[in-house]
Design a protein around this motif. Structure first.
Motif, PDB file in Angstrom:
ATOM      1  N   HIS A 188       0.869  -1.176   0.000  1.00 10.84           N
ATOM      2  CA  HIS A 188       0.000   0.000   0.000  1.00 10.84           C
ATOM      3  C   HIS A 188       0.911   1.232   0.000  1.00 10.84           C
ATOM      4  O   HIS A 188       2.029   1.149  -0.499  1.00 10.84           O
ATOM      5  CB  HIS A 188      -0.976  -0.037   1.180  1.00 10.84           C
ATOM      6  CG  HIS A 188      -2.085   0.970   1.082  1.00 10.84           C
ATOM      7  ND1 HIS A 188      -2.859   1.099  -0.037  1.00 10.84           N
ATOM      8  CD2 HIS A 188      -2.529   1.912   1.959  1.00 10.84           C
ATOM      9  CE1 HIS A 188      -3.746   2.058   0.135  1.00 10.84           C
ATOM     10  NE2 HIS A 188      -3.565   2.584   1.338  1.00 10.84           N
ATOM     11  N   VAL A 189       0.475   2.347   0.527  1.00  7.50           N
ATOM     12  CA  VAL A 189       1.214   3.604   0.335  1.00  7.50           C
ATOM     13  C   VAL A 189       1.996   4.051   1.565  1.00  7.50           C
ATOM     14  O   VAL A 189       2.541   5.160   1.600  1.00  7.50           O
ATOM     15  CB  VAL A 189       0.262   4.730  -0.126  1.00  7.50           C
ATOM     16  CG1 VAL A 189      -0.378   4.369  -1.459  1.00  7.50           C
ATOM     17  CG2 VAL A 189      -0.811   5.039   0.919  1.00  7.50           C
ATOM     18  N   GLY A 190       2.050   3.217   2.614  1.00  7.04           N
ATOM     19  CA  GLY A 190       2.881   3.523   3.769  1.00  7.04           C
ATOM     20  C   GLY A 190       2.288   4.541   4.718  1.00  7.04           C
ATOM     21  O   GLY A 190       1.079   4.564   4.967  1.00  7.04           O
ATOM     22  N   SER A 191       3.136   5.403   5.253  1.00  8.61           N
ATOM     23  CA  SER A 191       2.723   6.445   6.198  1.00  8.61           C
ATOM     24  C   SER A 191       3.061   7.813   5.635  1.00  8.61           C
ATOM     25  O   SER A 191       4.038   7.975   4.892  1.00  8.61           O
ATOM     26  CB  SER A 191       3.433   6.259   7.545  1.00  8.61           C
ATOM     27  OG  SER A 191       3.145   4.991   8.106  1.00  8.61           O
ATOM     28  N   LYS A 192       2.266   8.806   6.026  1.00  7.89           N
ATOM     29  CA  LYS A 192       2.519  10.178   5.603  1.00  7.89           C
ATOM     30  C   LYS A 192       2.329  11.101   6.802  1.00  7.89           C
ATOM     31  O   LYS A 192       1.294  11.057   7.459  1.00  7.89           O
ATOM     32  CB  LYS A 192       1.559  10.569   4.481  1.00  7.89           C
ATOM     33  CG  LYS A 192       1.690   9.705   3.231  1.00  7.89           C
ATOM     34  CD  LYS A 192       0.682  10.091   2.171  1.00  7.89           C
ATOM     35  CE  LYS A 192       0.783   9.175   0.957  1.00  7.89           C
ATOM     36  NZ  LYS A 192      -0.206   9.533  -0.097  1.00  7.89           N
ATOM     37  N   ASN A 193       3.359  11.868   7.097  1.00  5.14           N
ATOM     38  CA  ASN A 193       3.315  12.795   8.234  1.00  5.14           C
ATOM     39  C   ASN A 193       2.945  12.096   9.536  1.00  5.14           C
ATOM     40  O   ASN A 193       2.191  12.617  10.356  1.00  5.14           O
ATOM     41  CB  ASN A 193       2.328  13.936   7.953  1.00  5.14           C
ATOM     42  CG  ASN A 193       2.716  14.746   6.718  1.00  5.14           C
ATOM     43  OD1 ASN A 193       3.883  15.060   6.525  1.00  5.14           O
ATOM     44  ND2 ASN A 193       1.728  15.057   5.890  1.00  5.14           N
ATOM     45  N   GLY A 194       3.474  10.885   9.694  1.00  9.33           N
ATOM     46  CA  GLY A 194       3.245  10.122  10.913  1.00  9.33           C
ATOM     47  C   GLY A 194       1.912   9.404  10.977  1.00  9.33           C
ATOM     48  O   GLY A 194       1.617   8.747  11.981  1.00  9.33           O
ATOM     49  N   VAL A 195       1.106   9.499   9.936  1.00 12.17           N
ATOM     50  CA  VAL A 195      -0.198   8.836   9.898  1.00 12.17           C
ATOM     51  C   VAL A 195      -0.107   7.599   9.008  1.00 12.17           C
ATOM     52  O   VAL A 195       0.351   7.682   7.865  1.00 12.17           O
ATOM     53  CB  VAL A 195      -1.290   9.789   9.361  1.00 12.17           C
ATOM     54  CG1 VAL A 195      -2.634   9.075   9.295  1.00 12.17           C
ATOM     55  CG2 VAL A 195      -1.376  11.034  10.235  1.00 12.17           C
ATOM     56  N   VAL A 196      -0.540   6.464   9.539  1.00 18.76           N
ATOM     57  CA  VAL A 196      -0.470   5.203   8.795  1.00 18.76           C
ATOM     58  C   VAL A 196      -1.679   5.073   7.878  1.00 18.76           C
ATOM     59  O   VAL A 196      -2.820   5.258   8.303  1.00 18.76           O
ATOM     60  CB  VAL A 196      -0.413   3.999   9.759  1.00 18.76           C
ATOM     61  CG1 VAL A 196      -0.415   2.685   8.981  1.00 18.76           C
ATOM     62  CG2 VAL A 196       0.825   4.083  10.644  1.00 18.76           C
TER      63      VAL A 196
END
Length: 350
Positions: free
Chosen positions: A147-155
């Protein structure tokens, strides 16, 4: 499912027809078997192995925060892969002998050449049940587990995209293994293919197509599952599934899928996106395309674009597990027919 449209390199010329053209011999021998699934004890016993509680158990792990959004080559994705492999080991399902393990490495260099500039090495995961009568002929059932991982600490957990397809493939494997243990193993071989790098550019399936473990000439069909755990606004509350590509290369695959559907949960099969010229171009946006461009018949099972697509809110608590079960059972029923029919399906369209 990949969000950004991929460039259409070396696109095969495809057409979609409204009706199937099947010989009278095929109608009498093979397609009619679909309607007899209801009375097939071996099928029904295996079909019952696809359970809501198992789908939920596995998806709760695969789409947990612990997996960190399963970005390609990330530690979280590797944890998810280890969980899947242990699932197959527990069932007694091995890997293709010539591969030597469940892993097919997809090198960073391969992905970099295709636009995946900063991706690390990753792996496709392959489990395999050998056919009893025609082991050289292969049915591939696929889903991407990245999938697309985490962004700005949000999974971004990707419960639907494509945790739902991942656990569906696992349960279909369990059902076929139950049949095998009961002495009713598939006549053709089944490859359970979990591909990586889909979100970045269909890299895992392209790598497999370029480096097939089994000759592509021996690959009968690909059933690809990418997002089957939710509904979209257009079909809210309906028992449906989008089916894409099932008659673009073979006049038989769509008929087999429809007959399998009628014999099981009788979902509404929606063909809205079943056209290469559709503006959303979904035919080109998931892993089946790398089989189709090699002239292998495909069917892509999909639930549509919902409000949590590629958002951190694509979580397990929003999955419709009853609908996920029904769609998984449909793919299993279709695969059962493809694996056990007398004749290999024809490739009679371009």
């Amino acid at each position: 499912m990949r969000k950004i449209l991929i460039p259409l390199l070396s696109v095969v010329i495809l057409s979609s027809c409204g009706s199937a053209n099947i010989s009278e011999t095929t109608k009498k021998t093979d397609v009619s078997n679909s309607s007899s699934l209801k009375n097939n004890k071996a099928f029904n016993s295996s079909y019952q192995q696809i359970k809501v509680e198992d789908l939920k158990k596995n998806l709760t792990v695969i789409a947990s925060d612990e997996m960190e959004g399963r970005d390609t080559g990330s530690p979280g994705q590797k944890k998810a892969g280890e969980y899947m492999i242990n699932f197959y080991k527990d069932l007694g399902i091995s890997y293709p002998k010539q591969l030597g393990s469940y892993y097919q490495k997809v090198p960073a260099s391969f992905m970099k050449q295709r636009g995946g500039w900063n991706l690390p090495d990753s792996e496709n995961i392959l489990a395999f049940i050998e056919g009893t009568e025609k082991p050289e002929e292969i049915i591939v059932i696929s889903a991407h587990y990245d999938h697309v991982g985490s962004k700005n600490g949000v999974v971004y957990n990707g419960a639907d995209d494509d945790g739902s397809g991942t656990v569906a493939v696992m349960q279909i494997a369990k059902a076929f293994q139950a049949a095998k243990k009961a002495g009713n193993g598939p006549k053709r071989s089944i490859l359970f293919l979990h591909v990586t790098g889909e979100e970045h550019g269909l890299f895992g399936s392209e790598y497999y197509a370029d480096h097939p473990v089994f000759p592509l000439a021996n690959t009968v069909a690909n059933l690809n599952i990418d997002m089957i755990g939710r509904d979209d606004p257009e079909n809210r509350g309906k028992n449906y599934v989008y089916v894409i590509g099932s008659e673009m290369l073979s006049s038989e695959l769509k008929v087999i899928n429809e007959q399998a559907n009628k014999a099981t949960n009788n979902l509404e099969l929606n063909y809205k996106y079943d056209d290469p010229k559709d503006p959303d171009r979904l035919y080109y946006r998931s892993d089946h395309y790398n089989f189709a461009k090699n002239n292998i018949p495909v069917a892509f099972f999909f639930d549509g674009i919902h409000e949590d697509y590629h958002k951190p809110t694509d979580d397990v608590d929003k999955i419709d597990f009853s609908l996920l079960q029904k769609r998984t059972q449909l793919v299993f029923a279709t695969a059962w027919e493809l694996a056990n029919r007398k004749h290999r399906i024809v490739v009679d369209k371009k």
